[in-house]
Design an enzyme around this catalytic site. Structure first.
Site, mmCIF file in Angstrom:
data_model
loop_
_atom_site.group_PDB
_atom_site.id
_atom_site.type_symbol
_atom_site.label_atom_id
_atom_site.label_comp_id
_atom_site.label_asym_id
_atom_site.label_seq_id
_atom_site.Cartn_x
_atom_site.Cartn_y
_atom_site.Cartn_z
ATOM 1 N N SER A 8 -13.880 15.552 18.396
ATOM 2 C CA SER A 8 -14.709 16.269 19.360
ATOM 3 C C SER A 8 -14.575 17.782 19.188
ATOM 4 O O SER A 8 -13.558 18.290 18.709
ATOM 5 C CB SER A 8 -14.296 15.899 20.790
ATOM 6 O OG SER A 8 -14.317 14.506 20.972
HETATM 7 N N1 SAH Z 1 -10.629 11.179 20.345
HETATM 8 C C1 SAH Z 1 -11.077 11.277 18.979
HETATM 9 C C2 SAH Z 1 -12.589 11.335 18.877
HETATM 10 C C3 SAH Z 1 -13.069 10.056 18.380
HETATM 11 S S1 SAH Z 1 -14.792 9.771 18.209
HETATM 12 C C4 SAH Z 1 -10.416 12.436 18.261
HETATM 13 O O1 SAH Z 1 -9.653 13.193 18.885
HETATM 14 O O2 SAH Z 1 -10.625 12.570 17.063
HETATM 15 C C5 SAH Z 1 -14.863 8.211 19.041
HETATM 16 C C6 SAH Z 1 -14.051 7.103 18.451
HETATM 17 O O3 SAH Z 1 -14.209 5.947 19.266
HETATM 18 C C7 SAH Z 1 -14.451 6.688 17.043
HETATM 19 O O4 SAH Z 1 -13.341 6.779 16.204
HETATM 20 C C8 SAH Z 1 -14.917 5.242 17.210
HETATM 21 O O5 SAH Z 1 -14.620 4.428 16.092
HETATM 22 C C9 SAH Z 1 -14.145 4.813 18.436
HETATM 23 N N2 SAH Z 1 -14.707 3.655 19.161
HETATM 24 C C10 SAH Z 1 -16.009 3.326 19.324
HETATM 25 N N3 SAH Z 1 -16.116 2.207 20.059
HETATM 26 C C11 SAH Z 1 -14.854 1.824 20.390
HETATM 27 C C12 SAH Z 1 -14.307 0.734 21.141
HETATM 28 N N4 SAH Z 1 -15.065 -0.201 21.703
HETATM 29 N N5 SAH Z 1 -12.960 0.660 21.270
HETATM 30 C C13 SAH Z 1 -12.146 1.593 20.703
HETATM 31 N N6 SAH Z 1 -12.622 2.622 19.976
HETATM 32 C C14 SAH Z 1 -13.949 2.761 19.821
#
Ligand code: SAH
Length: 240
Positions: A90
């Site tokens: 993010s």
């Molecule tokens: N917090 C992260 C941002 C991640 S983007 C950081 O600091 O880098 C969102 C993430 O959520 C992605 O990696 C995606 O694969 C994950 N995601 C999507 N659906 C999900 C689910 N149902 N359960 C767990 N993770 C999920």
């Protein structure tokens, strides 16, 4: 006598060779320190984030080590950065804003859904007691676990799985943060929130998402408010 003088000069040269690179390393040990300082000042403080402890943690967290090497030069820019598998780390301000809304305390147990790069978990881990984080993409779960371990974040536990179900074995949580957007906040996660706890999540479909803060009071009553529009990757449903 002559021999001794010769020796000590050799000693000096030897020291000079050894010491110079070490000094260089100390001075330029973190080539991104200036970028990070600018990020905190120009993107985060300037937009109204005031919590001193949060600002200190953002200044200390090496965000560039959580993005792919090819994107390192962008790590401190004012936008999200792709990390593969349709995921992004993010935007720095959004990490700060969501952490500020969650307002973790040193004694809190926090659950994050969407580990991604591991950066948000790293930030949370310095403000809370224990962080549990769930990532649905196995490769991301593995790489986040590795970088968090290598950097010494010992109070973060990464699990590969579907965040819709939360982590019932570790519930209840004082704080829950979603970093992928579900159409609405999953009931299982509200159920796993402790009384007095807070949940922060981007909610909605497509471009129509808002950041939602849910507070559960001491009697288990829920209050919900919006903290503005955001754009996150959608939360995938189980196994998709
Ligand atoms: N917090 C992260 C941002 C991640 S983007 C950081 O600091 O880098 C969102 C993430 O959520 C992605 O990696 C995606 O694969 C994950 N995601 C999507 N659906 C999900 C689910 N149902 N359960 C767990 N993770 C999920």
């Amino acid at each position: 006598m002559l021999e001794r003088r010769h020796d000590s000069r050799r000693g000096r040269i030897f020291h000079a060779i050894l010491v110079l690179p070490l000094t260089g390393l100390l001075v330029s040990g973190d080539p991104y320190a200036a970028d990070r300082e600018r990020m905190v000042r120009e993107q985060i403080e300037s937009r109204g984030i005031r919590d001193a402890e949060l600002l200190r943690v953002l200044r200390a967290t090496p965000r560039h080590l959580f993005v792919p090497i090819a994107s390192r030069s962008m790590a401190y820019d004012d936008h999200p950065v792709p990390i593969g598998y349709a995921a992004t780390i993010s935007q720095p301000y959004i990490v700060a804003l969501m952490t500020d809304l969650l307002a973790p305390r040193k004694t809190d147990r926090v659950l994050e859904i969407g580990t991604g790069s591991g950066y948000q978990a790293a930030v949370l881990s310095r403000l809370a007691q224990q962080v549990y984080t769930i990532e649905i993409v196995p490769e991301l779960a593995k790489s986040a676990q590795r970088i968090l371990r290598d950097l010494g974040y010992r109070n973060v536990t990464v699990q590969q799985g579907d965040g819709y179900k939360g982590w019932p074995e570790q519930a209840p949580f004082d704080g829950i943060m979603l970093t992928a957007a579900p159409p609405d906040v999953p009931q299982a996660l509200i159920d796993q929130l402790a009384n007095g706890g807070r949940l922060v999540a981007p909610v909605g479909l497509g471009w129509n998402q808002e950041l939602v803060l849910i507070e559960k009071d001491a009697n288990g009553r829920i209050r919900r408010r919006s903290a503005g529009g955001v754009l996150f990757v959608p939360m995938r449903s189980g196994g998709a």
